[in-house]
Design a protein around this motif. Structure first.
Motif, PDB file in Angstrom:
ATOM      1  N   SER A 159      18.420 -41.428  -6.406  1.00 18.33           N
ATOM      2  CA  SER A 159      19.824 -41.196  -6.782  1.00 18.33           C
ATOM      3  C   SER A 159      20.177 -39.762  -6.437  1.00 18.33           C
ATOM      4  O   SER A 159      19.552 -38.835  -6.950  1.00 18.33           O
ATOM      5  N   HIS A 160      21.145 -39.559  -5.550  1.00 18.82           N
ATOM      6  CA  HIS A 160      21.486 -38.188  -5.216  1.00 18.82           C
ATOM      7  C   HIS A 160      22.978 -37.912  -5.398  1.00 18.82           C
ATOM      8  O   HIS A 160      23.824 -38.777  -5.206  1.00 18.82           O
ATOM      9  N   THR A 161      23.237 -36.685  -5.801  1.00 19.70           N
ATOM     10  CA  THR A 161      24.594 -36.221  -6.070  1.00 19.70           C
ATOM     11  C   THR A 161      24.818 -34.908  -5.345  1.00 19.70           C
ATOM     12  O   THR A 161      24.020 -33.974  -5.487  1.00 19.70           O
ATOM     13  N   LEU A 162      25.855 -34.830  -4.568  1.00 16.71           N
ATOM     14  CA  LEU A 162      26.259 -33.570  -3.943  1.00 16.71           C
ATOM     15  C   LEU A 162      27.398 -33.006  -4.772  1.00 16.71           C
ATOM     16  O   LEU A 162      28.499 -33.564  -4.813  1.00 16.71           O
ATOM     17  N   ALA A 163      27.125 -31.920  -5.479  1.00 14.86           N
ATOM     18  CA  ALA A 163      28.128 -31.285  -6.334  1.00 14.86           C
ATOM     19  C   ALA A 163      28.318 -29.850  -5.861  1.00 14.86           C
ATOM     20  O   ALA A 163      27.484 -28.989  -6.132  1.00 14.86           O
ATOM     21  N   GLY A 164      29.400 -29.612  -5.117  1.00 23.23           N
ATOM     22  CA  GLY A 164      29.645 -28.269  -4.602  1.00 23.23           C
ATOM     23  C   GLY A 164      28.548 -27.831  -3.652  1.00 23.23           C
ATOM     24  O   GLY A 164      28.323 -28.449  -2.614  1.00 23.23           O
ATOM     25  N   THR A 165      27.810 -26.782  -4.020  1.00 28.70           N
ATOM     26  CA  THR A 165      26.751 -26.252  -3.152  1.00 28.70           C
ATOM     27  C   THR A 165      25.358 -26.683  -3.606  1.00 28.70           C
ATOM     28  O   THR A 165      24.367 -26.083  -3.196  1.00 28.70           O
ATOM     29  N   PHE A 166      25.263 -27.716  -4.442  1.00 31.36           N
ATOM     30  CA  PHE A 166      23.972 -28.200  -4.934  1.00 31.36           C
ATOM     31  C   PHE A 166      23.771 -29.662  -4.541  1.00 31.36           C
ATOM     32  O   PHE A 166      24.674 -30.487  -4.719  1.00 31.36           O
ATOM     33  N   PHE A 167      22.586 -29.972  -4.024  1.00 31.54           N
ATOM     34  CA  PHE A 167      22.223 -31.351  -3.723  1.00 31.54           C
ATOM     35  C   PHE A 167      21.202 -31.777  -4.774  1.00 31.54           C
ATOM     36  O   PHE A 167      20.058 -31.331  -4.759  1.00 31.54           O
ATOM     37  N   ILE A 168      21.621 -32.641  -5.696  1.00 32.22           N
ATOM     38  CA  ILE A 168      20.810 -33.020  -6.860  1.00 32.22           C
ATOM     39  C   ILE A 168      20.208 -34.392  -6.612  1.00 32.22           C
ATOM     40  O   ILE A 168      20.927 -35.363  -6.372  1.00 32.22           O
ATOM     41  N   ASN A 169      18.891 -34.473  -6.694  1.00 36.14           N
ATOM     42  CA  ASN A 169      18.160 -35.679  -6.333  1.00 36.14           C
ATOM     43  C   ASN A 169      17.278 -36.118  -7.510  1.00 36.14           C
ATOM     44  O   ASN A 169      16.374 -35.382  -7.917  1.00 36.14           O
ATOM     45  N   TYR A 170      17.573 -37.293  -8.081  1.00 33.92           N
ATOM     46  CA  TYR A 170      16.756 -37.840  -9.173  1.00 33.92           C
ATOM     47  C   TYR A 170      15.977 -39.026  -8.618  1.00 33.92           C
ATOM     48  O   TYR A 170      16.553 -39.975  -8.086  1.00 33.92           O
ATOM     49  N   ILE A 171      14.646 -38.968  -8.722  1.00 33.87           N
ATOM     50  CA  ILE A 171      13.787 -39.946  -8.061  1.00 33.87           C
ATOM     51  C   ILE A 171      12.896 -40.633  -9.094  1.00 33.87           C
ATOM     52  O   ILE A 171      12.246 -39.972  -9.906  1.00 33.87           O
ATOM     53  N   GLU A 172      12.872 -41.972  -9.048  1.00 38.56           N
ATOM     54  CA  GLU A 172      11.965 -42.763  -9.882  1.00 38.56           C
ATOM     55  C   GLU A 172      11.011 -43.522  -8.951  1.00 38.56           C
ATOM     56  O   GLU A 172      11.467 -44.210  -8.041  1.00 38.56           O
ATOM     57  N   VAL A 173       9.727 -43.385  -9.196  1.00 39.01           N
ATOM     58  CA  VAL A 173       8.718 -43.953  -8.303  1.00 39.01           C
ATOM     59  C   VAL A 173       7.760 -44.842  -9.101  1.00 39.01           C
ATOM     60  O   VAL A 173       7.205 -44.422 -10.112  1.00 39.01           O
ATOM     61  N   ASP A 174       7.565 -46.068  -8.636  1.00 40.04           N
ATOM     62  CA  ASP A 174       6.599 -46.991  -9.248  1.00 40.04           C
ATOM     63  C   ASP A 174       5.882 -47.694  -8.098  1.00 40.04           C
ATOM     64  O   ASP A 174       6.341 -48.723  -7.586  1.00 40.04           O
ATOM     65  N   LEU A 175       4.760 -47.126  -7.675  1.00 41.45           N
ATOM     66  CA  LEU A 175       4.110 -47.564  -6.438  1.00 41.45           C
ATOM     67  C   LEU A 175       2.827 -48.352  -6.690  1.00 41.45           C
ATOM     68  O   LEU A 175       2.021 -48.002  -7.561  1.00 41.45           O
ATOM     69  N   LEU A 176       2.635 -49.395  -5.885  1.00 46.24           N
ATOM     70  CA  LEU A 176       1.394 -50.183  -5.904  1.00 46.24           C
ATOM     71  C   LEU A 176       0.382 -49.617  -4.913  1.00 46.24           C
ATOM     72  O   LEU A 176      -0.824 -49.793  -5.075  1.00 46.24           O
ATOM     73  N   LYS A 177       0.900 -48.964  -3.855  1.00 45.56           N
ATOM     74  CA  LYS A 177       0.055 -48.334  -2.844  1.00 45.56           C
ATOM     75  C   LYS A 177       0.587 -46.939  -2.549  1.00 45.56           C
ATOM     76  O   LYS A 177       1.792 -46.699  -2.671  1.00 45.56           O
ATOM     77  N   PRO A 178      -0.288 -45.988  -2.159  1.00 45.77           N
ATOM     78  CA  PRO A 178       0.201 -44.653  -1.795  1.00 45.77           C
ATOM     79  C   PRO A 178       1.058 -44.712  -0.536  1.00 45.77           C
ATOM     80  O   PRO A 178       0.839 -45.551   0.338  1.00 45.77           O
ATOM     81  N   ILE A 179       2.038 -43.824  -0.471  1.00 44.45           N
ATOM     82  CA  ILE A 179       2.898 -43.758   0.713  1.00 44.45           C
ATOM     83  C   ILE A 179       3.094 -42.296   1.110  1.00 44.45           C
ATOM     84  O   ILE A 179       2.801 -41.380   0.337  1.00 44.45           O
ATOM     85  N   LYS A 180       3.612 -42.103   2.306  1.00 49.92           N
ATOM     86  CA  LYS A 180       3.950 -40.768   2.796  1.00 49.92           C
ATOM     87  C   LYS A 180       5.469 -40.677   2.968  1.00 49.92           C
ATOM     88  O   LYS A 180       6.080 -41.555   3.564  1.00 49.92           O
ATOM     89  N   LEU A 181       6.046 -39.614   2.402  1.00 47.74           N
ATOM     90  CA  LEU A 181       7.474 -39.352   2.576  1.00 47.74           C
ATOM     91  C   LEU A 181       7.646 -38.179   3.527  1.00 47.74           C
ATOM     92  O   LEU A 181       6.982 -37.152   3.385  1.00 47.74           O
ATOM     93  N   GLU A 182       8.529 -38.333   4.501  1.00 49.25           N
ATOM     94  CA  GLU A 182       8.817 -37.254   5.447  1.00 49.25           C
ATOM     95  C   GLU A 182      10.204 -36.697   5.157  1.00 49.25           C
ATOM     96  O   GLU A 182      11.183 -37.433   5.064  1.00 49.25           O
TER      97      GLU A 182
END
Length: 349
Positions: A47-70
């Motif tokens: 979930s991300h919100t761009l508010a003025g000069t801030f990029f706010i990112n709220y992340i919920e992760v529930d993984l069965l296997k490891p992953i790589k994020l780029e």
């Protein structure tokens, strides 16, 4: 500035945005929620919100296997990062410097849901915000390729003030311009609190032996984990391998408050959140935080905040009542029009 977030294992884009551009409106509010759900890998909710000069990112992760994020940014940014749930029993925070280019993060399989709050600020904007503070601490630049659980060692435990502000940001229910203004104000406050704590910690760490710094952090963890049934100072000192004198002395030097003061901050901020958010009365809040009587709780609350807990509860009730009344007024105003439309429909039929 461009930001791309991609799950490398399956080449799935969670985010591909251009923001903070010169022609963009500084007052804009842009929100988006992306959910990746796969029976093999698990779930990521971004979930991300761009508010003025801030990029706010709220992340919920529930993984069965490891992953790589780029992650890819075409300009350098400062990242405020908050581990909210899942990496340990505590909540930690840190500040990164992320140069332009591609960064890789490894997310492990999880036994429980992980929650993170990430806030990106363009380097120039960050410099303008903190230019007058005369800061003297190093950004984290060495652990961007490690998974969040390993990054805990580079982090500080959130102070009660930081924890409260993070919760305010994540749980904000305002909309439109009010939400943008609220988010910008809260992120600025959060940046101040975060930088203040990191600066104080690094300044104090020079004067205190390394082994005792580790003991004080361990002591604070134990206090944070046991706010309802805390142990005595003597027992706490024994558990972390020091004596009561050193515990009192170094804890206050390192964290700027006594053990009791830190415990009281935790309890009071937790109480305020419960009174505002939960459907609990003052007696139930007092009981949930380990107070023997509501009077003891009310006295402590008034001493800390300067007003009684009943004032918080009354305000919350008034807001709820006002909202209900507003809904009733809107419905009453619309009812005649709805009736007219219904009658008109019948005539036309």
């Amino acid at each position: 500035m461009q930001l791309k977030t991609t799950i490398k294992d399956i080449n799935y884009k969670l985010c591909d945005k251009v923001f903070f551009s010169e022609d963009a409106q500084t007052c804009e509010l842009i929100e988006e929620i992306n959910t990746y759900n796969d029976p093999e890998y698990g779930t990521i909710k971004d979930s991300h919100t761009l508010a003025g000069t801030f990029f706010i990112n709220y992340i919920e992760v529930d993984l069965l296997k490891p992953i790589k994020l780029e992650y890819y940014t075409d300009e350098p940014v400062i990242q405020m990062f908050f581990f909210m749930k899942g990496c340990s029993n505590l909540m930690h925070h840190q500040i990164h410097y992320l140069p332009a280019g591609t960064k890789l993060a490894k997310l492990p399989a999880t036994s429980t849901v992980l929650e993170y709050l990430s806030i990106l600020i363009p380097q120039d904007n960050y410099t303008n915000l903190v230019d007058s503070l005369d800061l003297d601490f190093e950004f984290i630049t060495t652990c961007s390729n490690e998974n969040p659980a390993k990054q805990i060692k580079y982090s500080e435990i959130m102070s009660p003030e930081i924890l409260t502000t993070v919760r305010d940001i994540v749980s904000c229910e305002r909309t439109g311009h009010f939400r943008r203004m609220y988010m910008e104000t809260k992120v600025t406050e959060l940046l101040l609190l975060q930088v203040e704590q990191l600066t104080q910690t690094q300044d104090n760490s020079i004067k205190i032996p390394k082994i005792d710094i580790e003991r004080m952090h361990h002591a604070r963890e134990l206090v944070t984990q046991n706010i309802i049934t805390p142990c005595s100072l003597i027992d706490l000192a024994r558990k972390v391998g020091t004596n009561e004198f050193k515990l009192k002395k170094y804890f206050k030097e390192l964290f700027g408050t006594t053990v009791f003061g830190y415990l009281n901050e935790l309890k009071m901020n937790e109480a305020k959140q419960k009174l505002l958010k939960d459907e609990l009365n003052i007696y139930q809040v007092a009981e949930s935080l380990g107070y023997k009587t509501p009077n003891h709780f009310s006295t402590a609350f008034r001493k800390y905040f300067g007003y009684p807990p009943s004032q918080i509860k009354n305000q919350a009730n008034q807001v709820a009542a006002s909202f209900t009344k507003a809904k009733e007024i809107v419905v009453s105003l619309l009812c005649p029009f709805i009736t007219e439309i219904s009658v008109l429909d019948l005539i036309l039929i």
